[in-house]
Design a protein around this motif. Structure first.
Motif, PDB file in Angstrom:
ATOM      1  N   ILE A 229       0.835  -1.206   0.000  1.00 53.36           N
ATOM      2  CA  ILE A 229       0.000   0.000   0.000  1.00 53.36           C
ATOM      3  C   ILE A 229       0.869   1.254   0.000  1.00 53.36           C
ATOM      4  O   ILE A 229       0.602   2.211  -0.749  1.00 53.36           O
ATOM      5  CB  ILE A 229      -0.948  -0.012   1.210  1.00 53.36           C
ATOM      6  CG1 ILE A 229      -2.014  -1.106   1.025  1.00 53.36           C
ATOM      7  CG2 ILE A 229      -1.609   1.350   1.402  1.00 53.36           C
ATOM      8  CD1 ILE A 229      -2.934  -1.284   2.208  1.00 53.36           C
ATOM      9  N   LYS A 230       1.913   1.257   0.807  1.00 53.90           N
ATOM     10  CA  LYS A 230       2.792   2.432   0.858  1.00 53.90           C
ATOM     11  C   LYS A 230       3.481   2.680  -0.483  1.00 53.90           C
ATOM     12  O   LYS A 230       3.692   3.826  -0.879  1.00 53.90           O
ATOM     13  CB  LYS A 230       3.818   2.256   1.980  1.00 53.90           C
ATOM     14  CG  LYS A 230       3.203   2.350   3.369  1.00 53.90           C
ATOM     15  CD  LYS A 230       4.148   1.920   4.465  1.00 53.90           C
ATOM     16  CE  LYS A 230       5.204   2.935   4.742  1.00 53.90           C
ATOM     17  NZ  LYS A 230       6.011   2.595   5.949  1.00 53.90           N
ATOM     18  N   SER A 231       3.785   1.601  -1.208  1.00 51.25           N
ATOM     19  CA  SER A 231       4.415   1.770  -2.519  1.00 51.25           C
ATOM     20  C   SER A 231       3.456   2.366  -3.534  1.00 51.25           C
ATOM     21  O   SER A 231       3.886   2.954  -4.529  1.00 51.25           O
ATOM     22  CB  SER A 231       4.925   0.417  -3.037  1.00 51.25           C
ATOM     23  OG  SER A 231       3.853  -0.422  -3.462  1.00 51.25           O
ATOM     24  N   MET A 232       2.145   2.217  -3.291  1.00 54.27           N
ATOM     25  CA  MET A 232       1.136   2.771  -4.193  1.00 54.27           C
ATOM     26  C   MET A 232       0.795   4.222  -3.864  1.00 54.27           C
ATOM     27  O   MET A 232       0.137   4.887  -4.667  1.00 54.27           O
ATOM     28  CB  MET A 232      -0.149   1.938  -4.119  1.00 54.27           C
ATOM     29  CG  MET A 232      -0.024   0.528  -4.638  1.00 54.27           C
ATOM     30  SD  MET A 232      -1.586  -0.372  -4.414  1.00 54.27           S
ATOM     31  CE  MET A 232      -1.224  -1.864  -5.343  1.00 54.27           C
ATOM     32  N   LEU A 233       1.227   4.684  -2.691  1.00 55.33           N
ATOM     33  CA  LEU A 233       0.791   5.997  -2.227  1.00 55.33           C
ATOM     34  C   LEU A 233       1.921   7.024  -2.186  1.00 55.33           C
ATOM     35  O   LEU A 233       1.866   7.982  -1.420  1.00 55.33           O
ATOM     36  CB  LEU A 233       0.142   5.873  -0.839  1.00 55.33           C
ATOM     37  CG  LEU A 233      -1.130   5.017  -0.797  1.00 55.33           C
ATOM     38  CD1 LEU A 233      -1.683   4.944   0.619  1.00 55.33           C
ATOM     39  CD2 LEU A 233      -2.184   5.555  -1.753  1.00 55.33           C
ATOM     40  N   HIS A 234       2.936   6.839  -3.023  1.00 54.63           N
ATOM     41  CA  HIS A 234       3.966   7.874  -3.167  1.00 54.63           C
ATOM     42  C   HIS A 234       3.339   9.109  -3.808  1.00 54.63           C
ATOM     43  O   HIS A 234       2.593   8.998  -4.786  1.00 54.63           O
ATOM     44  CB  HIS A 234       5.108   7.381  -4.048  1.00 54.63           C
ATOM     45  CG  HIS A 234       6.105   6.526  -3.328  1.00 54.63           C
ATOM     46  ND1 HIS A 234       6.942   7.021  -2.337  1.00 54.63           N
ATOM     47  CD2 HIS A 234       6.405   5.207  -3.452  1.00 54.63           C
ATOM     48  CE1 HIS A 234       7.705   6.048  -1.897  1.00 54.63           C
ATOM     49  NE2 HIS A 234       7.410   4.934  -2.540  1.00 54.63           N
ATOM     50  N   ASN A 235       3.664  10.268  -3.274  1.00 56.00           N
ATOM     51  CA  ASN A 235       3.147  11.504  -3.872  1.00 56.00           C
ATOM     52  C   ASN A 235       3.686  11.715  -5.278  1.00 56.00           C
ATOM     53  O   ASN A 235       2.999  12.248  -6.146  1.00 56.00           O
ATOM     54  CB  ASN A 235       3.499  12.702  -2.992  1.00 56.00           C
ATOM     55  CG  ASN A 235       2.632  12.798  -1.756  1.00 56.00           C
ATOM     56  OD1 ASN A 235       1.491  12.336  -1.763  1.00 56.00           O
ATOM     57  ND2 ASN A 235       3.153  13.378  -0.695  1.00 56.00           N
ATOM     58  N   ASP A 236       4.910  11.292  -5.500  1.00 57.40           N
ATOM     59  CA  ASP A 236       5.524  11.408  -6.823  1.00 57.40           C
ATOM     60  C   ASP A 236       5.093  10.205  -7.667  1.00 57.40           C
ATOM     61  O   ASP A 236       5.453   9.064  -7.351  1.00 57.40           O
ATOM     62  CB  ASP A 236       7.037  11.444  -6.692  1.00 57.40           C
ATOM     63  CG  ASP A 236       7.734  11.730  -8.024  1.00 57.40           C
ATOM     64  OD1 ASP A 236       7.071  11.625  -9.089  1.00 57.40           O
ATOM     65  OD2 ASP A 236       8.934  12.041  -8.005  1.00 57.40           O
ATOM     66  N   PRO A 237       4.335  10.418  -8.737  1.00 54.35           N
ATOM     67  CA  PRO A 237       3.868   9.285  -9.542  1.00 54.35           C
ATOM     68  C   PRO A 237       4.994   8.471 -10.162  1.00 54.35           C
ATOM     69  O   PRO A 237       4.826   7.291 -10.462  1.00 54.35           O
ATOM     70  CB  PRO A 237       3.002   9.954 -10.621  1.00 54.35           C
ATOM     71  CG  PRO A 237       3.435  11.373 -10.652  1.00 54.35           C
ATOM     72  CD  PRO A 237       3.863  11.703  -9.263  1.00 54.35           C
TER      73      PRO A 237
END
Length: 367
Positions: A229-237
């Motif tokens: 989940i954290k890997s999907m929620l980076h602010n930088d796309p």
């Protein structure tokens, strides 16, 4: 009527010289599209085709002094004029309304093939309905599941500004990350993801949610799900996980350990026997073979045994896995074996997922 969709909704006052939106003229096809219209004795040059539908095409035309729009209706296959008659009739009845495009007149056009088509001469507007929707009110993604770059692009669009970059499929991974987090936490996170705390340190909030719920879901490898989940929620796309990398995350490859209650309640062809064999019997080969034969003989009393496995190492060390021909035999064996004694031990039985057994996934008991 700068209406690429052929719409009659009005966006500016009824002025034949209304400034037109800058449109790159289409290359007018000499064979299929008109080059000029003769309207009331004047020649109007076709500058661009603004839109085409099933029943009509819309053109931007210019007489040298003014610009207007012509809506040319296609020849009806049955020879009828229903669309033309209906639209012209409605426009005539509601002329003068401030929100309706002005109808200047109706005429018949004869093309070079001798085919007559009915046309409407209309006010040319400075923007079409579809362009208006794109310019002020287009929103990307649902509120609460919107990626930061989509939020920025929406804000710029609402202010009438252009974004330097467009959104990619990375916005979908953000949405999926939020959905997975909501499924794990059991709460809607719309307000959470809007908060300043989330913007400052979303990773810490995810960690907190998982530390609070880890005990509730003991069978799920929570640390893998958390990292996914954290890997999907980076602010930088650009740093955000892609669909390909997400699918190879250990969360999707490591089997879930079933809860003991699920194993008891869901009959399957595989029966697991606990509290049966001491570890010291596993390392004496003769004793080990004797135990297997004794277990097969006993278990075959209750149904057809397809296979029997007693692992010597963890996971599943010392547990007896008995695969019956069907769940009915397994259920009958469970009823008759539960509570029996084997080498002085009371037997505990649970059902076991057939798919996991077939794939060689053996779990410790999850309490």
């Amino acid at each position: 009527m700068a209406c690429s969709s052929g719409s009659n909704a009005k966006m500016s006052g009824p002025n034949v010289s209304t400034p037109t939106v800058a449109v790159t003229p289409d290359a007018v096809d000499q064979k299929t599209n008109p080059v000029v219209f003769e309207i009331y004795g004047k020649i109007w040059n076709v500058q661009a085709r603004l839109g085409q539908g099933v029943s009509a095409s819309v053109y931007r035309v210019n007489s040298g002094r003014a610009s207007s729009a012509v809506k040319e209706f296609q020849v009806d296959a049955q020879g009828g004029d229903y669309g033309y008659l209906k639209e012209s009739s409605v426009l005539e009845k509601i002329q003068g309304h401030k929100n309706i495009v002005t109808l200047y007149g109706m005429f018949t056009n004869h093309n070079s093939f001798g085919v007559a088509t009915h046309c409407l001469l209309l006010e040319l507007l400075d923007v079409s309905v579809s362009e208006l929707l794109v310019r002020d009110v287009k929103y990307i993604q649902t509120d609460g599941y919107r990626a930061p770059e989509a939020e920025l692009q929406n804000s710029l669009a609402q202010a009438g500004l252009e974004s330097d970059s467009s959104c990619t499929t990375a916005v979908d991974l953000w949405s999926l990350g939020i959905i997975l987090l909501e499924m794990f936490s059991g709460i809607k996170l719309k307000e959470t993801v809007k908060s300043q705390e989330w913007k400052d340190n979303s990773s810490a909030i995810v960690d907190h949610i998982f530390s609070s719920n880890a005990v509730v879901y003991p069978a799920i490898p929570v640390f893998h799900l958390r990292d996914l989940i954290k890997s999907m929620l980076h602010n930088d796309p650009k740093l955000r996980s892609t669909a390909e990398t997400a699918l190879i995350n250990p969360f999707f490859s490591i089997p879930f350990a079933p809860h003991i209650e699920d194993l008891v309640l869901l009959p399957t062809p595989v029966l697991r026997l606990l509290n049966v064999i001491d570890d010291n019997h596993l390392y004496n080969e003769d004793e080990y073979e004797d135990i297997i034969e004794d277990m097969k003989e006993e278990c075959q009393k209750y149904g057809t045994v397809v296979s029997l496995l007693i692992p010597k190492e963890n996971p599943g060390k010392g547990q007896v896995f008995v695969e019956y021909a069907n769940a009915g035999d397994s259920k009958e064996a469970q009823r008759l074996l539960t509570g029996r004694t084997f080498d002085g031990k009371f037997v505990v039985t649970t059902f076991y997922p057939l798919s996991a057994y077939k794939r060689g996934y053996l779990y410790q008991t999850v309490q």
